[in-house]
Structures are given as structure tokens and as C-alpha cells.
Design a protein around this motif. Structure first.
Motif, PDB file in Angstrom:
ATOM      1  N   ASP A 166       0.765  -1.231  -0.116  1.00 44.36           N
ATOM      2  CA  ASP A 166       0.030   0.112  -0.042  1.00 44.36           C
ATOM      3  C   ASP A 166       0.825   1.333   0.030  1.00 44.36           C
ATOM      4  O   ASP A 166       0.615   2.024  -0.732  1.00 44.36           O
ATOM      5  N   PRO A 167       1.850   1.518   0.770  1.00 45.20           N
ATOM      6  CA  PRO A 167       2.595   2.696   0.996  1.00 45.20           C
ATOM      7  C   PRO A 167       3.252   3.076  -0.372  1.00 45.20           C
ATOM      8  O   PRO A 167       3.475   4.233  -0.789  1.00 45.20           O
ATOM      9  N   LEU A 168       3.617   2.047  -1.363  1.00 48.50           N
ATOM     10  CA  LEU A 168       4.349   2.145  -2.480  1.00 48.50           C
ATOM     11  C   LEU A 168       3.222   2.953  -3.423  1.00 48.50           C
ATOM     12  O   LEU A 168       3.594   3.759  -4.362  1.00 48.50           O
ATOM     13  N   LEU A 169       1.894   2.804  -3.290  1.00 47.28           N
ATOM     14  CA  LEU A 169       0.959   3.268  -3.952  1.00 47.28           C
ATOM     15  C   LEU A 169       0.120   4.428  -3.355  1.00 47.28           C
ATOM     16  O   LEU A 169      -0.750   4.532  -3.752  1.00 47.28           O
ATOM     17  N   GLY A 170       0.860   5.142  -2.167  1.00 52.76           N
ATOM     18  CA  GLY A 170       0.379   6.231  -1.813  1.00 52.76           C
ATOM     19  C   GLY A 170      -0.622   5.914  -0.414  1.00 52.76           C
ATOM     20  O   GLY A 170      -1.299   6.761   0.075  1.00 52.76           O
ATOM     21  N   GLY A 171      -0.718   4.435  -0.131  1.00 54.89           N
ATOM     22  CA  GLY A 171      -1.623   4.243   0.974  1.00 54.89           C
ATOM     23  C   GLY A 171      -1.018   4.144   2.057  1.00 54.89           C
ATOM     24  O   GLY A 171       0.293   4.653   2.312  1.00 54.89           O
ATOM     25  N   ILE A 172      -1.383   3.636   3.387  1.00 51.30           N
ATOM     26  CA  ILE A 172      -1.013   3.332   4.678  1.00 51.30           C
ATOM     27  C   ILE A 172      -0.302   2.134   4.731  1.00 51.30           C
ATOM     28  O   ILE A 172      -1.080   1.216   4.449  1.00 51.30           O
ATOM     29  N   SER A 173       0.636   2.057   5.436  1.00 45.20           N
ATOM     30  CA  SER A 173       0.931   0.493   6.084  1.00 45.20           C
ATOM     31  C   SER A 173      -0.178  -0.170   6.505  1.00 45.20           C
ATOM     32  O   SER A 173      -0.881   0.391   7.627  1.00 45.20           O
ATOM     33  N   ILE A 174      -0.418  -1.462   6.325  1.00 38.85           N
ATOM     34  CA  ILE A 174      -1.482  -2.282   6.949  1.00 38.85           C
ATOM     35  C   ILE A 174      -1.104  -2.689   8.398  1.00 38.85           C
ATOM     36  O   ILE A 174      -1.923  -3.042   9.162  1.00 38.85           O
ATOM     37  N   GLY A 175       0.207  -2.645   8.397  1.00 40.01           N
ATOM     38  CA  GLY A 175       0.816  -3.194   9.950  1.00 40.01           C
ATOM     39  C   GLY A 175       0.532  -1.866  10.923  1.00 40.01           C
ATOM     40  O   GLY A 175      -0.198  -1.073  10.833  1.00 40.01           O
ATOM     41  N   PRO A 184      10.302   3.538  -1.233  1.00 39.41           N
ATOM     42  CA  PRO A 184      11.099   4.066  -2.263  1.00 39.41           C
ATOM     43  C   PRO A 184      10.528   5.185  -3.185  1.00 39.41           C
ATOM     44  O   PRO A 184       9.133   5.330  -3.182  1.00 39.41           O
ATOM     45  N   ALA A 185      11.129   6.098  -3.364  1.00 39.10           N
ATOM     46  CA  ALA A 185      10.707   7.362  -3.934  1.00 39.10           C
ATOM     47  C   ALA A 185      10.254   7.098  -5.595  1.00 39.10           C
ATOM     48  O   ALA A 185       9.472   7.463  -6.154  1.00 39.10           O
ATOM     49  N   GLY A 186      11.262   6.916  -6.177  1.00 35.14           N
ATOM     50  CA  GLY A 186      11.176   6.508  -7.467  1.00 35.14           C
ATOM     51  C   GLY A 186      10.992   5.122  -8.069  1.00 35.14           C
ATOM     52  O   GLY A 186      10.879   4.125  -7.219  1.00 35.14           O
ATOM     53  N   THR A 187      10.481   5.034  -9.386  1.00 36.77           N
ATOM     54  CA  THR A 187      10.060   3.588  -9.799  1.00 36.77           C
ATOM     55  C   THR A 187      11.114   2.883  -9.863  1.00 36.77           C
ATOM     56  O   THR A 187      11.045   1.637  -9.763  1.00 36.77           O
ATOM     57  N   ARG A 191      11.164  -0.741  -8.148  1.00 35.20           N
ATOM     58  CA  ARG A 191      11.370  -2.100  -8.710  1.00 35.20           C
ATOM     59  C   ARG A 191      12.081  -2.831  -8.187  1.00 35.20           C
ATOM     60  O   ARG A 191      12.042  -4.329  -7.752  1.00 35.20           O
ATOM     61  N   ARG A 192      13.274  -2.254  -7.494  1.00 36.40           N
ATOM     62  CA  ARG A 192      14.400  -2.866  -7.092  1.00 36.40           C
ATOM     63  C   ARG A 192      13.949  -3.509  -5.598  1.00 36.40           C
ATOM     64  O   ARG A 192      14.218  -4.475  -5.033  1.00 36.40           O
ATOM     65  N   GLN A 224       2.399   6.045 -12.050  1.00 36.36           N
ATOM     66  CA  GLN A 224       3.780   5.872 -12.524  1.00 36.36           C
ATOM     67  C   GLN A 224       4.137   4.371 -11.794  1.00 36.36           C
ATOM     68  O   GLN A 224       4.736   3.744 -12.503  1.00 36.36           O
ATOM     69  N   MET A 225       3.878   4.444 -10.223  1.00 39.08           N
ATOM     70  CA  MET A 225       4.490   3.160  -9.444  1.00 39.08           C
ATOM     71  C   MET A 225       3.776   1.912 -10.215  1.00 39.08           C
ATOM     72  O   MET A 225       4.415   0.991 -10.519  1.00 39.08           O
ATOM     73  N   LEU A 226       2.453   2.007 -10.577  1.00 40.26           N
ATOM     74  CA  LEU A 226       1.686   0.644 -11.063  1.00 40.26           C
ATOM     75  C   LEU A 226       2.536   0.504 -12.272  1.00 40.26           C
ATOM     76  O   LEU A 226       2.624  -0.733 -12.483  1.00 40.26           O
ATOM     77  N   SER A 227       2.381   1.470 -13.367  1.00 37.88           N
ATOM     78  CA  SER A 227       2.769   0.945 -14.682  1.00 37.88           C
ATOM     79  C   SER A 227       4.231   0.705 -14.883  1.00 37.88           C
ATOM     80  O   SER A 227       4.526   0.064 -15.627  1.00 37.88           O
ATOM     81  N   GLU A 228       5.173   1.503 -14.086  1.00 36.52           N
ATOM     82  CA  GLU A 228       6.421   1.091 -14.337  1.00 36.52           C
ATOM     83  C   GLU A 228       7.253   0.443 -13.144  1.00 36.52           C
ATOM     84  O   GLU A 228       8.588  -0.076 -13.504  1.00 36.52           O
ATOM     85  N   ALA A 229       6.561   0.011 -12.165  1.00 39.99           N
ATOM     86  CA  ALA A 229       7.392  -0.845 -11.087  1.00 39.99           C
ATOM     87  C   ALA A 229       6.448  -1.985 -10.893  1.00 39.99           C
ATOM     88  O   ALA A 229       6.886  -3.323 -11.094  1.00 39.99           O
ATOM     89  N   VAL A 230       5.478  -1.975 -10.453  1.00 38.62           N
ATOM     90  CA  VAL A 230       4.484  -2.978  -9.808  1.00 38.62           C
ATOM     91  C   VAL A 230       3.983  -4.045 -10.815  1.00 38.62           C
ATOM     92  O   VAL A 230       4.535  -5.202 -10.670  1.00 38.62           O
ATOM     93  N   LEU A 231       3.412  -3.518 -11.775  1.00 37.99           N
ATOM     94  CA  LEU A 231       2.935  -4.601 -12.987  1.00 37.99           C
ATOM     95  C   LEU A 231       4.075  -5.176 -13.517  1.00 37.99           C
ATOM     96  O   LEU A 231       4.154  -6.360 -13.952  1.00 37.99           O
ATOM     97  N   PRO A 232       5.124  -4.323 -14.125  1.00 40.20           N
ATOM     98  CA  PRO A 232       6.379  -5.151 -14.547  1.00 40.20           C
ATOM     99  C   PRO A 232       6.899  -6.010 -13.807  1.00 40.20           C
ATOM    100  O   PRO A 232       7.190  -7.403 -14.194  1.00 40.20           O
ATOM    101  N   ALA A 233       7.072  -5.826 -12.359  1.00 41.64           N
ATOM    102  CA  ALA A 233       7.478  -6.914 -11.478  1.00 41.64           C
ATOM    103  C   ALA A 233       6.737  -8.024 -11.445  1.00 41.64           C
ATOM    104  O   ALA A 233       7.065  -9.268 -11.462  1.00 41.64           O
ATOM    105  N   CYS A 234       5.289  -7.647 -11.421  1.00 37.16           N
ATOM    106  CA  CYS A 234       4.352  -9.019 -11.434  1.00 37.16           C
ATOM    107  C   CYS A 234       4.550  -9.842 -12.655  1.00 37.16           C
ATOM    108  O   CYS A 234       4.548 -10.970 -12.457  1.00 37.16           O
TER     109      CYS A 234
END
Ligand code: FIX
Ligand code: ZN
Length: 402
Positions: A166-175, A184-187, A191-192, A224-234
Motif C-alpha cells: 500500500d505505501p508504494l501506491l500512496g496508501g498507509i501500512s496495513i501493519g 522508495p521514492a522513484g520507480t 522495482r528494486r 507511475q508506480m503501478l505501470s513502471e514498477a508494480v505491474l512489470p514486477a508481477c
């Protein structure tokens, strides 16, 4: 009872469950909440209690856990009738362990749970709930959990990981509050970060809850996080992305985890996302009842969308039966009807016993429609369908099928 209804209920009792989303942990983590005091201080019950007793949230949360549990028991189970689903669930759990649902206090329940061996109790609970395997919610931003992944632990093969971001996509930690691992600030860094944690956790999927305002395409940081980091990682790791859409976090911050609400999302964003990313697979659940039909339609348009569960405010018998019937009418058996979302171990007993009843009613209704058309339904077909719904659809989609 009509023959088909009997067959459905028998299949529900026999088929093992794959619980695709929980907040439970492998026993080796030592983080799973369990026992009567945790059951009664579940945030659903806290919210309900603070409606019927004039008491400030701050004063409630300042009390010790056992005092909070006594307070909830007295307010919801003694002074009032425990009519809510969350309250009814506690009674189902007490009865499942042979404890008195009519008790006036918690002495018997506390004596029972405190006398249990945690590992034996864990096995007993999964057995009572009919669960074969379940998936955790693992949060690299949770300071309690993150350090545990730095060491190799003997893991229970029934328990799988899911990387919650969640925090990677602007949310709050679930824990717990605070981020163990800075976000991480940048995509590129993101991804790393994802590759590192996927290596550590070997998660079945990545997951995030998203607000009703979720949009796509979206040139914001989330987009940007979704398209450039999360979905490519998946795609690279061959795992789905679980999107839990429609939560408005902390509309009443004084209630903590009990302070979240919901909103209706525009699922056109999901359709555009699935259309632009045909090589990604999406587990999707929505929090607003008003989104249930649109999610079914989106799933009919895009086979890479798999609807799952009756999430949170949807997890009520009336809505589980309604939504499951709608999904059967629109998707056949190609969806996951339920997940427990259990935060306290013993909740899986009531969440699955209650949900199976509601799912069985909806499935029976559809089988009766077949019989009216002259199509006979073999017992083996019922067992196949129930296995798809309670186990195989989820296990196959996340690659956990054994
Ligand atoms: O985001 C989630 O995983 C939600 O299920 C939780 O945040 C929520 O508090 C919950 O446990 C609902 O059942
Ligand atoms: Zn959850």
C-alpha cells in the motif's frame, strides 16, 4: 430438504478451503492474534461497541486488552442482543470449541483458550474451519514483521505469503504505524525494492488496497508506480496483482483500524488497466455493494480479472448470498466467492462456516434453475463446482495448486 441442497451442503463440508486473503501468520512468526480477548477486540466489534455505549475511543483504547474485551462482551453480548455478523461470529466460535455462547462473562472462555498449546490450537482451528491452505498479508513496512524476513524460518507448508505494498501506491501500512523499510521514492528504486522482497518472501501475489478514487490511466505517482514498477514486477515474476478497491482510510481516525470506510469506484479504470496489461493477472475485490455488478461485467470482458471474496463491509450473510448469486449468474464458477480476511485466528471458523451456508444457498438456487430446464445435476458435478469455488480457482490463479 431437496436432494440438490443436501448434495451442495455435503460438498461444502467435504471440500478443503484455500483462503486467499487473511491477516494471519505462519505460527513461526509469533504474530497471529488468537483467543477470546483478541476476538472481542476485533475492530468490527469495537466500532459496534462505541455506538451503543457513550464512551470515548481514547478512553476505550487506553484500557488494558482484557478490560476492553470485558467491556465489549458486556455491551454487545449481555446488555444488547448480539445480532451483528461479527458478534454472531464470536458465538459460533465459542460453540465450535464447546464453550457456552450464553455465558454472562468470559471466565470459561479465558480458561479454555489460555490452556491451549498454540501449535495444537492452530492445527485444531484450521481443521474446524476446513482450511487446507491460507495466504498471509505480509507487510515489509511493518516494523514488527519486516525483521522476521531477515532470517530463514521453518515455514508451515499450509501458509503462503502475499507482499502487501500500500505505501508504494500512496496508501498507509496495513501493519503497525511507521515504515520499517523507507518507501522508495522513484520507480527504479521501487522495482528494486519489489524484486528484493519477492526474493525474500516468495509471495503468491502482490496486493494493495486502493481508494474509490482509483483511476487509470493516471500520471500521478500512484499511476507511475503501478505501470513502471508494480505491474512489470508481477509480469517478470509471474504473479498476480491483488487490487482491493474502494476503501476510504481513517474517515474517523480516532477509531484506528475501525475508522475506515468505503466508497463506490469507477471500474472503468480497472477495465482500461486490464486492457492495457493483457499479460498481467488481477485478483480484484471491491468494498462497495454498488461495485459488485460492474466487477462481474469487467471480469466478463477481461479473463485476466478474477473477482474474489466479499470483502469487509460486504462480508455479511445477506450480501454474500446476493453477490454470489449475481456472480454465478454472470460468471458461472469462474470466480473466488470468499476469503476470510481473518485478523484473529479463530475467526476463520465462523467466517467459513457462515460463508459456506450463504454460498450454498446461492449455488442451490442456480442448480434448481438447471433442474427446471430439465438438466440433471450429478453429485460429482456439485463436488467439482464447490471445489473450484472454495479451492481450485484461487490456488490455480496464484500458482499454489498442488
Ligand atoms: O486492507 C485490508 O486488507 C482490509 O481487509 C483490512 O485493512 C481491514 O481492516 C479488515 O481487516 C477488513 O476485514
Ligand atoms: Zn484484509
Amino acid at each position: 430438504m431437496p436432494k440438490i441442497e443436501t448434495h451442495v451442503n455435503q460438498a461444502m463440508d467435504l471440500v478443503p478451503v484455500f483462503d486467499v486473503h487473511t491477516h494471519l501468520y505462519d505460527p513461526s512468526f509469533g504474530l497471529t492474534l488468537w483467543g477470546i480477548d483478541e476476538l472481542l477486540t476485533y475492530h468490527y466489534l469495537v466500532a459496534e461497541t462505541l455506538r451503543v455505549v457513550a464512551f470515548s475511543p481514547e478512553k476505550f483504547f487506553a484500557m488494558p486488552k482484557l478490560a476492553q474485551a470485558d467491556f465489549v462482551w458486556d455491551a454487545l453480548f449481555v446488555r444488547n442482543t448480539p445480532l451483528s455478523e461479527a458478534a454472531n461470529g464470536v458465538l459460533t466460535v465459542l460453540a465450535a470449541f464447546g464453550l457456552d455462547p450464553n455465558a454472562r462473562d468470559l471466565a470459561e472462555a479465558r480458561a479454555y483458550f489460555s490452556s491451549q498449546d498454540p501449535r495444537e490450537h492452530f492445527d485444531k482451528v484450521l481443521n474446524l474451519a476446513g482450511i487446507k491452505e491460507f495466504v498471509m498479508t505480509n507487510d515489509p513496512f511493518d516494523p514488527k514483521e519486516a525483521p522476521l524476513w531477515q532470517v530463514r524460518m521453518a515455514r508451515d507448508p499450509r501458509v503462503h505469503a502475499a507482499l502487501r505494498i500500500d505505501p508504494l501506491l500512496g496508501g498507509i501500512s496495513i501493519g503497525a504505524a511507521g515504515a520499517a523499510d523507507s518507501v522508495p521514492a522513484g520507480t527504479t528504486d521501487a522495482r528494486r525494492f519489489l524484486d528484493t522482497w519477492i526474493e525474500k518472501m516468495n509471495p503468491l501475489y502482490l496486493a494493495a488496497s486502493l481508494p474509490p478514487t482509483f483511476s487509470y490511466p493516471d500520471d500521478s505517482r500512484r499511476g507511475q508506480m503501478l505501470s513502471e514498477a508494480v505491474l512489470p514486477a508481477c509480469r517478470h515474476h509471474g504473479i498476480p496483482f491483488a487490487m482491493m478497491i474502494g476503501v476510504n482510510k481513517r474517515v474517523n481516525p480516532r477509531l484506528g483500524d475501525a475508522g475506515d470506510s468505503l466508497g463506490t469506484a469507477d471500474l472503468g479504470a480497472l477495465e482500461r488497466l486490464a486492457n492495457d496489461h493483457p499479460d498481467n493477472r488481477f485478483l480484484v475485490t471491491t468494498l462497495a455493494r454498488e461495485n459488485a455488478q460492474a466487477l462481474c461485467v469487467a471480469a466478463r470482458k477481461f479473463a485476466n480479472i478474477l473477482p474474489f471474496g466479499c470483502w469487509w463491509f460486504m462480508n455479511n450473510p445477506s450480501l454474500i448470498e446476493e453477490v454470489t448469486l449475481l456472480r454465478l449468474e454472470m460468471l458461472g464458477t469462474s470466480f473466488i466467492p470468499q476469503h476470510s480476511d481473518a485478523r484473529v485466528l479463530e475467526q476463520v471458523v465462523y467466517k467459513w462456516r457462515h460463508s459456506k451456508r450463504d454460498i450454498a444457498r446461492a449455488l442451490t438456487t442456480r442448480y434448481e434453475a438447471l433442474e427446471r430446464a430439465g438438466r440433471e445435476v450429478a453429485d460429482a458435478e456439485v463436488r467439482r463446482d464447490v471445489r473450484l469455488l472454495l479451492h481450485d480457482n484461487a490456488a490455480r490463479f496464484v500458482g499454489a495448486v498442488r
